[in-house]
Motif scaffolding. Structure first.
Motif: not given
Length: 137
Positions: A14-39
């Motif tokens: 959005v307006e030349n800015q890439l979205m990254i999200i911060r969330e817990p994963f496998a016992g640590t906090v990570i920065d990643k792209f939004p999305g998730g698991g296929l159901e």
């Protein structure tokens, strides 16, 4: 048969800015792209649309496929599970609707495309995707 965990992620700019999200994963906090698991029962695009809506209150449109992981990646949670990742370029139908709904998301980070680096994300495949995005593959 070995189980697969299919993950689908969106590259939202959005307006030349890439979205990254911060969330817990496998016992640590990570920065990643939004999305998730296929159901079961959904396609990859449906998965991505659902994830953006459930986590960020955003309706998205998928513009194009960007990358499909082409190497073996073992799950950090289950040694008998293989991770498989798919990435799409997406746009938000109305970015003003953005609202963090998923309580696991600690922060939304916007990185300027001219400054984003592979080290801005935590996962190996996400780092590869950033290299491709900025033309350093």
């Amino acid at each position: 048969m070995t189980p697969f965990n299919i993950r689908v992620y969106g590259l939202l700019v959005v307006e030349n800015q890439l979205m990254i999200i911060r969330e817990p994963f496998a016992g640590t906090v990570i920065d990643k792209f939004p999305g998730g698991g296929l159901e079961f029962g959904e396609g990859t695009i449906e998965c991505l649309q659902r994830e953006f809506l459930e986590e960020l209150n955003l309706e998205i449109e998928v513009l194009e496929h960007f990358y499909t992981q082409d190497f073996f990646l073992q799950s950090r949670f289950d040694e008998n599970e293989q991770i498989f990742m798919v990435y799409y370029k997406v746009i938000a139908k109305d970015i003003h609707q953005l609202k963090v709904i998923d309580q696991d998301i600690q922060e939304i980070i916007w990185k300027d495309l001219s400054e984003v680096q592979p080290t801005d994300v935590s996962l190996e495949t996400d780092q590869l995707v950033i290299k491709m995005l900025i033309g350093k593959s």
